[in-house]
Write a protein that holds these residues in place. Structure first.
Motif, PDB file in Angstrom:
ATOM      1  N   ASP A 132     -53.148  -7.289   0.972  1.00  0.00           N
ATOM      2  CA  ASP A 132     -53.278  -8.747   0.957  1.00  0.00           C
ATOM      3  C   ASP A 132     -54.624  -9.161   1.528  1.00  0.00           C
ATOM      4  O   ASP A 132     -54.836  -9.122   2.741  1.00  0.00           O
ATOM      5  CB  ASP A 132     -52.153  -9.389   1.802  1.00  0.00           C
ATOM      6  CG  ASP A 132     -50.791  -9.153   1.195  1.00  0.00           C
ATOM      7  OD1 ASP A 132     -50.716  -8.687   0.039  1.00  0.00           O
ATOM      8  OD2 ASP A 132     -49.777  -9.445   1.865  1.00  0.00           O
ATOM      9  N   GLU A 189     -35.782 -10.126   3.116  1.00  0.00           N
ATOM     10  CA  GLU A 189     -36.667  -9.253   2.327  1.00  0.00           C
ATOM     11  C   GLU A 189     -36.247  -9.264   0.862  1.00  0.00           C
ATOM     12  O   GLU A 189     -35.110  -8.967   0.524  1.00  0.00           O
ATOM     13  CB  GLU A 189     -36.646  -7.827   2.892  1.00  0.00           C
ATOM     14  CG  GLU A 189     -37.557  -6.832   2.171  1.00  0.00           C
ATOM     15  CD  GLU A 189     -39.054  -7.133   2.296  1.00  0.00           C
ATOM     16  OE1 GLU A 189     -39.443  -7.983   3.108  1.00  0.00           O
ATOM     17  OE2 GLU A 189     -39.837  -6.508   1.558  1.00  0.00           O
ATOM     18  N   VAL A 202     -43.627 -14.503   2.696  1.00  0.00           N
ATOM     19  CA  VAL A 202     -44.365 -13.816   3.761  1.00  0.00           C
ATOM     20  C   VAL A 202     -45.589 -13.146   3.123  1.00  0.00           C
ATOM     21  O   VAL A 202     -45.461 -12.380   2.179  1.00  0.00           O
ATOM     22  CB  VAL A 202     -43.497 -12.695   4.384  1.00  0.00           C
ATOM     23  CG1 VAL A 202     -44.274 -11.938   5.457  1.00  0.00           C
ATOM     24  CG2 VAL A 202     -42.176 -13.228   4.904  1.00  0.00           C
TER      25      VAL A 202
HETATM   26  C1  G1P Z   1     -44.401  -6.405   2.030  1.00  0.00           C
HETATM   27  C2  G1P Z   1     -43.304  -7.068   2.840  1.00  0.00           C
HETATM   28  C3  G1P Z   1     -42.894  -8.398   2.226  1.00  0.00           C
HETATM   29  C4  G1P Z   1     -44.122  -9.291   2.108  1.00  0.00           C
HETATM   30  C5  G1P Z   1     -45.227  -8.564   1.330  1.00  0.00           C
HETATM   31  C6  G1P Z   1     -46.521  -9.368   1.372  1.00  0.00           C
HETATM   32  O1  G1P Z   1     -43.894  -6.059   0.757  1.00  0.00           O
HETATM   33  O2  G1P Z   1     -42.193  -6.174   2.900  1.00  0.00           O
HETATM   34  O3  G1P Z   1     -41.940  -9.023   3.033  1.00  0.00           O
HETATM   35  O4  G1P Z   1     -43.783 -10.503   1.464  1.00  0.00           O
HETATM   36  O5  G1P Z   1     -45.505  -7.284   1.897  1.00  0.00           O
HETATM   37  O6  G1P Z   1     -47.502  -8.757   0.576  1.00  0.00           O
HETATM   38  P1  G1P Z   1     -44.610  -4.966  -0.201  1.00  0.00           P
HETATM   39  O7  G1P Z   1     -45.849  -5.602  -0.743  1.00  0.00           O
HETATM   40  O8  G1P Z   1     -44.888  -3.780   0.644  1.00  0.00           O
HETATM   41  O9  G1P Z   1     -43.597  -4.683  -1.291  1.00  0.00           O
END
Ligand code: G1P
Length: 271
Positions: A132, A189, A202
């Motif tokens: 991100d 989640e 998030v």
């Molecule tokens: C992770 C978190 C998720 C969040 C996201 C943001 O997910 O588990 O809660 O919204 O990052 O990028 P992932 O991208 O690892 O699937």
């Protein structure tokens, strides 16, 4: 003050294959600079002094990138190129701040966080998810300000389309504190569209309390058999630990998918 940050880097990067079949995604260049350096620069500008990288044996190349002194010193001796000298100085500056811990099994972000326990000295620390990127405004810096005002945990938040909630952690918000900050009453989640408490997602910036480690050490795997940080946060919220969602003003770039990665490079080139 928040002085320490952690960055989980053990993920395999399958969403970026074939680019990641031999190369760690965090070292992929975005407009001439490895993605991880954008994250490091955000930390440094936000006043972070120490950063813990969670890597795996497969991602050893990430460590090598910062520990290639012999190579640089030999080249600099021969060439005295000012550009290479200044790049090497930058690498040394990063290296001095970074500690490495290993997560060799991909058991989830929660498990990655737990691996950093012995390094965290203060009551709160910052976590950044390197997929991100947030540009135009330093999100970590703004979140640290929110934390200092409220002595609470803080997480980055962004409105997303309702039909994409299954890709994110999703908030239920409670009291509005000001234009950008809300108290969180729940976080789930990757919920189904039907069960999502809102369309506020998030994004990968978290100011977490050290009490998260005790939660994580007892936590059972959740969605997809992984230990999610979101689940540990949810149980802290249920115990009345104060968490604030900060609706950041910068631009979010998703570097974890092929489409997003291509777009990020184009966006950053325009800055
Ligand atoms: C992770 C978190 C998720 C969040 C996201 C943001 O997910 O588990 O809660 O919204 O990052 O990028 P992932 O991208 O690892 O699937």
């Amino acid at each position: 003050m928040i002085k320490q940050a952690i960055i989980p880097l053990a993920g395999l990067g399958t969403r970026l294959l074939p680019l990641t079949s031999v190369f760690p995604k965090e070292l992929l260049p975005i407009n001439g600079k490895p993605g991880i350096e954008y994250i490091l620069d955000e930390c440094i500008e936000a006043g972070i002094k120490e950063i813990v990288f969670i890597i795996s044996k497969k991602k050893k190349m990430v460590k090598d990138y910062f520990y290639n002194d012999k190579f640089y010193t030999n080249i600099i001796k021969k060439k005295k190129d000012p550009r290479i000298i200044s790049e090497y100085k930058k690498i040394i500056k990063y290296k001095k701040m970074i500690k490495f811990v290993y997560q060799n099994k991909p058991l989830g972000t929660g498990d990655a966080v737990l691996k950093t326990k012995k390094y965290i000295k203060d009551k709160f620390f910052l976590m950044l998810l390197p997929d991100d990127l947030i540009v135009n405004q330093n999100c970590s810096k703004s979140m640290i300000k929110v934390h200092n005002r409220n002595r609470a945990s803080v997480m980055a938040s962004m409105n997303v389309k309702k039909n994409t909630v299954t890709r994110w952690g999703v908030y239920k918000l409670n009291k509005k504190l000001n234009k950008r900050d809300y108290l969180i009453s729940d976080v789930v989640e990757k919920p189904s569209v039907k069960k999502a408490p809102s369309n506020k997602a998030v994004i990968g910036r978290y100011i977490l309390p050290v009490s998260i480690f005790a939660k994580l050490s007892k936590q059972k795997p959740g969605k997809g058999g992984e230990i999610h940080i979101t689940d540990a946060i949810q149980s802290l919220i249920y115990q009345k630990e104060k968490f604030i969602a900060h609706n950041f003003s910068g631009k979010y770039l998703d570097c974890g998918t092929m489409n997003g990665y291509i777009k990020s490079a184009l966006e950053i080139a325009k800055l």
